[in-house]
Design a protein around this motif. Structure first.
Motif, PDB file in Angstrom:
ATOM      1  N   PHE A 177       0.815  -1.483   0.027  1.00 19.66           N
ATOM      2  CA  PHE A 177       0.052   0.344   0.229  1.00 19.66           C
ATOM      3  C   PHE A 177       0.884   1.673   0.211  1.00 19.66           C
ATOM      4  O   PHE A 177       1.894   1.702   0.685  1.00 19.66           O
ATOM      5  CB  PHE A 177      -0.651  -0.113   0.747  1.00 19.66           C
ATOM      6  CG  PHE A 177      -2.156   1.328   1.390  1.00 19.66           C
ATOM      7  CD1 PHE A 177      -3.109   1.302   0.682  1.00 19.66           C
ATOM      8  CD2 PHE A 177      -1.511   2.214   2.342  1.00 19.66           C
ATOM      9  CE1 PHE A 177      -4.098   2.095   0.500  1.00 19.66           C
ATOM     10  CE2 PHE A 177      -2.363   3.963   1.938  1.00 19.66           C
ATOM     11  CZ  PHE A 177      -3.434   3.629   1.291  1.00 19.66           C
ATOM     12  N   CYS A 178       0.441   2.247  -1.189  1.00 20.31           N
ATOM     13  CA  CYS A 178       1.571   3.283  -0.849  1.00 20.31           C
ATOM     14  C   CYS A 178       0.984   4.360  -0.434  1.00 20.31           C
ATOM     15  O   CYS A 178      -0.467   4.855  -0.818  1.00 20.31           O
ATOM     16  CB  CYS A 178       1.720   3.887  -2.268  1.00 20.31           C
ATOM     17  SG  CYS A 178       2.194   5.347  -2.408  1.00 20.31           S
ATOM     18  N   PRO A 179       1.215   4.930   0.890  1.00 16.52           N
ATOM     19  CA  PRO A 179       0.330   5.764   1.240  1.00 16.52           C
ATOM     20  C   PRO A 179       0.162   7.521   0.985  1.00 16.52           C
ATOM     21  O   PRO A 179      -0.397   7.995   0.962  1.00 16.52           O
ATOM     22  CB  PRO A 179       0.773   6.796   2.128  1.00 16.52           C
ATOM     23  CG  PRO A 179       3.322   6.205   1.994  1.00 16.52           C
ATOM     24  CD  PRO A 179       2.127   4.452   1.819  1.00 16.52           C
ATOM     25  N   TYR A 180       0.430   7.452  -0.414  1.00 14.93           N
ATOM     26  CA  TYR A 180       0.733   9.008  -1.171  1.00 14.93           C
ATOM     27  C   TYR A 180      -0.122   8.388  -2.684  1.00 14.93           C
ATOM     28  O   TYR A 180      -0.994   8.867  -2.791  1.00 14.93           O
ATOM     29  CB  TYR A 180       2.443   9.115  -1.968  1.00 14.93           C
ATOM     30  CG  TYR A 180       3.134  10.002  -0.507  1.00 14.93           C
ATOM     31  CD1 TYR A 180       2.600  10.676   0.244  1.00 14.93           C
ATOM     32  CD2 TYR A 180       3.942   9.563  -0.494  1.00 14.93           C
ATOM     33  CE1 TYR A 180       3.706  11.017   1.391  1.00 14.93           C
ATOM     34  CE2 TYR A 180       4.750   9.471   0.495  1.00 14.93           C
ATOM     35  CZ  TYR A 180       4.513  10.346   1.383  1.00 14.93           C
ATOM     36  OH  TYR A 180       5.812  10.959   2.858  1.00 14.93           O
ATOM     37  N   CYS A 181       0.018   7.794  -2.777  1.00 13.99           N
ATOM     38  CA  CYS A 181      -1.245   6.660  -4.034  1.00 13.99           C
ATOM     39  C   CYS A 181      -2.321   6.323  -3.395  1.00 13.99           C
ATOM     40  O   CYS A 181      -3.489   6.469  -4.206  1.00 13.99           O
ATOM     41  CB  CYS A 181      -0.200   5.725  -5.019  1.00 13.99           C
ATOM     42  SG  CYS A 181       1.474   6.407  -5.883  1.00 13.99           S
ATOM     43  N   ASP A 182      -2.246   6.041  -2.106  1.00 15.05           N
ATOM     44  CA  ASP A 182      -3.826   5.590  -1.681  1.00 15.05           C
ATOM     45  C   ASP A 182      -3.737   4.868  -1.782  1.00 15.05           C
ATOM     46  O   ASP A 182      -5.647   4.181  -2.306  1.00 15.05           O
ATOM     47  CB  ASP A 182      -4.201   6.729  -1.973  1.00 15.05           C
ATOM     48  CG  ASP A 182      -5.596   7.012  -0.573  1.00 15.05           C
ATOM     49  OD1 ASP A 182      -5.018   5.945   0.136  1.00 15.05           O
ATOM     50  OD2 ASP A 182      -6.482   7.660   0.126  1.00 15.05           O
ATOM     51  N   VAL A 239      11.082   3.663  -1.725  1.00 15.24           N
ATOM     52  CA  VAL A 239      10.329   4.176  -2.266  1.00 15.24           C
ATOM     53  C   VAL A 239       9.773   3.380  -3.583  1.00 15.24           C
ATOM     54  O   VAL A 239       9.726   2.586  -4.211  1.00 15.24           O
ATOM     55  CB  VAL A 239      12.037   4.415  -2.997  1.00 15.24           C
ATOM     56  CG1 VAL A 239      12.792   3.740  -3.733  1.00 15.24           C
ATOM     57  CG2 VAL A 239      11.476   5.422  -3.725  1.00 15.24           C
ATOM     58  N   HIS A 240       8.180   4.141  -3.480  1.00 15.72           N
ATOM     59  CA  HIS A 240       7.329   3.540  -4.729  1.00 15.72           C
ATOM     60  C   HIS A 240       8.411   4.288  -5.948  1.00 15.72           C
ATOM     61  O   HIS A 240       8.121   5.004  -7.009  1.00 15.72           O
ATOM     62  CB  HIS A 240       5.820   4.913  -4.412  1.00 15.72           C
ATOM     63  CG  HIS A 240       5.229   3.728  -5.509  1.00 15.72           C
ATOM     64  ND1 HIS A 240       4.221   4.366  -5.302  1.00 15.72           N
ATOM     65  CD2 HIS A 240       5.032   2.951  -5.916  1.00 15.72           C
ATOM     66  CE1 HIS A 240       3.525   3.451  -6.265  1.00 15.72           C
ATOM     67  NE2 HIS A 240       3.943   2.375  -6.904  1.00 15.72           N
ATOM     68  N   ARG A 241       9.165   3.863  -6.717  1.00 18.00           N
ATOM     69  CA  ARG A 241      10.036   3.839  -7.874  1.00 18.00           C
ATOM     70  C   ARG A 241       8.896   4.278  -9.062  1.00 18.00           C
ATOM     71  O   ARG A 241       9.940   5.329 -10.350  1.00 18.00           O
ATOM     72  CB  ARG A 241      11.729   3.373  -7.521  1.00 18.00           C
ATOM     73  CG  ARG A 241      11.591   1.779  -7.856  1.00 18.00           C
ATOM     74  CD  ARG A 241      12.109   1.241  -8.138  1.00 18.00           C
ATOM     75  NE  ARG A 241      12.054  -0.304  -8.506  1.00 18.00           N
ATOM     76  CZ  ARG A 241      12.174  -1.424  -9.135  1.00 18.00           C
ATOM     77  NH1 ARG A 241      13.196  -0.801  -9.975  1.00 18.00           N
ATOM     78  NH2 ARG A 241      11.851  -2.772 -10.151  1.00 18.00           N
ATOM     79  N   GLY A 253       5.749   4.580  -9.226  1.00  9.18           N
ATOM     80  CA  GLY A 253       4.865   5.122  -9.696  1.00  9.18           C
ATOM     81  C   GLY A 253       5.274   6.656  -8.867  1.00  9.18           C
ATOM     82  O   GLY A 253       5.411   7.388  -9.803  1.00  9.18           O
ATOM     83  N   CYS A 254       4.909   6.832  -7.447  1.00 10.08           N
ATOM     84  CA  CYS A 254       4.640   8.188  -7.242  1.00 10.08           C
ATOM     85  C   CYS A 254       6.097   8.877  -7.521  1.00 10.08           C
ATOM     86  O   CYS A 254       6.472  10.099  -6.931  1.00 10.08           O
ATOM     87  CB  CYS A 254       3.988   8.979  -6.377  1.00 10.08           C
ATOM     88  SG  CYS A 254       4.436   8.353  -4.842  1.00 10.08           S
ATOM     89  N   ARG A 255       6.940   7.690  -7.041  1.00 12.69           N
ATOM     90  CA  ARG A 255       8.205   7.708  -6.704  1.00 12.69           C
ATOM     91  C   ARG A 255       8.499   8.944  -5.180  1.00 12.69           C
ATOM     92  O   ARG A 255       9.415   9.397  -4.810  1.00 12.69           O
ATOM     93  CB  ARG A 255       9.111   8.806  -7.985  1.00 12.69           C
ATOM     94  CG  ARG A 255       9.296   8.558  -8.789  1.00 12.69           C
ATOM     95  CD  ARG A 255       9.393   8.751 -10.419  1.00 12.69           C
ATOM     96  NE  ARG A 255       9.547  10.127 -10.408  1.00 12.69           N
ATOM     97  CZ  ARG A 255       8.222  10.881 -10.303  1.00 12.69           C
ATOM     98  NH1 ARG A 255       7.044  10.455 -10.578  1.00 12.69           N
ATOM     99  NH2 ARG A 255       8.668  12.694 -10.425  1.00 12.69           N
TER     100      ARG A 255
HETATM  101 ZN   LIG Z   1       2.440   5.985  -4.488  1.00 16.53          ZN
END
Ligand SMILES: [Zn+2]
Lengths: 225, 129
Positions: free
Chosen positions: B5-10, B59-61, B63-65
């Motif tokens: 789960f990426c907390p930024y991309c939600d 790091v969501h490399r 995706g949102c980086r």
């Molecule tokens: Zn992300």
């Protein structure tokens, strides 16, 4: 190349029009593939998937606070900044868009030639606010996928769930595409868009051709601007 | 394959989009000039290697980086929570131990790993006995 301008943003930022003058032929990121016979002129080719490049569009990366940028982008472009993660807002005729890339980063795509003027207007509007605008038009290109088998083609290529419940209209994600990265966008019901990097463009074209062979896929691009 | 789960991309994304970046919550000495060589060496080179709950930066490399934090169990690979930079974990080795002793499943409701719940509850029961 036009002269660099230093007026905008209190004279601290050098901005210049990255469009070469008319006498210098521009080459889209798919140029190398075209030279090798992998990309055709736009011919309205019939197949279950159609891949068409939209070359020479204006791509701007905006960074800064959402509220400040939203106000400026609505005033200067007439589109609001996507309020939620992974949002993609497109204008009425589909030629201008603003996309969420990360919590402080958005991608604006406008018809080629508009980006320099837009950048200057945004800089003027934003004044002393804390922000950054980078023109990345030369580094990436937009490719449209449409047709009955477009989703099936993507299912072979990306890890993301490309069904409508995973990727509804108005959503855009950065994800893995055949071991490289792309931005995958769903601007409307009819198809998908990929934003691919220049250095990976030939690889992506070859991948699409290979994955789409069973659907009679051809990659098309306007031969000139 | 994990979904993380990426907390930024939600939303949950394929593990392939992420990259681990080592131990989280390392604090750089505010005045490097005045710290001892030992303290500086600890900060630069020495990392925890716990058996059990560990807090890591990922790091969501693709995706949102963005970088964010993961609380992970190194024995089961179970991801207990993910949270943005600047925030503190809600699950630590201490809270996990207390909850196990009280017979409470560690990651109630917060399962990040698709299909992992039945397997991991068995593993947890084994470790607590
Ligand atoms: Zn992300």
């Amino acid at each position: 190349m036009s002269e660099a301008h230093f007026e905008a943003n209190g004279g601290n930022v050098a901005v210049f029009d990255t469009h070469p003058s008319e006498v210098i032929a521009a080459e889209s990121p798919l140029h190398w593939s075209r030279e090798r016979g992998l990309v055709d002129d736009v011919a309205g080719h019939d197949g279950d998937v159609k891949v068409v490049e939209r070359p020479f569009l204006g791509h701007l990366i905006l960074r800064g606070g959402a509220i400040t940028l939203d106000e400026a982008v609505r005033a200067e472009l007439g589109i609001s900044l996507p309020g939620k993660p992974l949002g993609l807002n497109v204008d009425a005729d589909g030629s201008r868009s603003v996309q969420w890339l990360s919590p402080d980063e958005w991608l604006v795509i406008v018809p080629g030639g508009e980006e320099f003027e837009l950048e200057n207007r945004l800089r003027e509007h934003l004044g002393d606010a804390h922000f950054a605008i980078v023109n990345v038009s030369g580094g990436q290109t937009l490719v449209e996928l449409s047709g009955d088998k477009a989703r099936e083609l993507l299912m072979k290529s990306v890890t993301y769930d490309v069904h409508s419940h995973g990727l509804p209209v108005g959503k855009a994600v950065g994800t893995v595409f055949a071991k490289t990265s792309v931005v995958l966008r769903r601007p409307n019901e009819t198809g998908f868009e990929l934003v691919i990097r220049r250095s990976f463009a030939d690889y992506c074209v070859r991948w699409l051709l290979d994955a789409g062979r069973e659907y009679g896929l051809r990659v098309e691009s306007p031969s000139s601007r | 394959m994990f979904y993380i789960f990426c907390p930024y991309c939600d939303e949950r994304r394929e593990e392939e989009e992420f990259h681990p970046s080592g131990q989280a919550h390392l604090v750089r000495p505010t005045d490097p000039e005045s710290v001892s060589d030992e303290a500086w060496g600890d900060y630069l080179f020495f990392r925890d290697n716990p058996r059990g709950i560990h807090h890591e930066m990922w790091v969501h490399r693709l995706g949102c980086r963005k970088f964010f934090n993961i609380t992970r169990d190194t024995t089961t690979y179970e991801i207990l929570e993910t949270y943005p930079m600047g925030e503190q974990p809600t699950i630590t080795a201490e809270t996990a131990r207390v909850r196990r002793e009280q017979g409470v499943q560690t990651a109630d409701g917060g399962w990040q790993t698709v299909g992992a719940q039945p397997e991991n509850s068995t593993l947890n029961e084994e470790t607590s006995s």
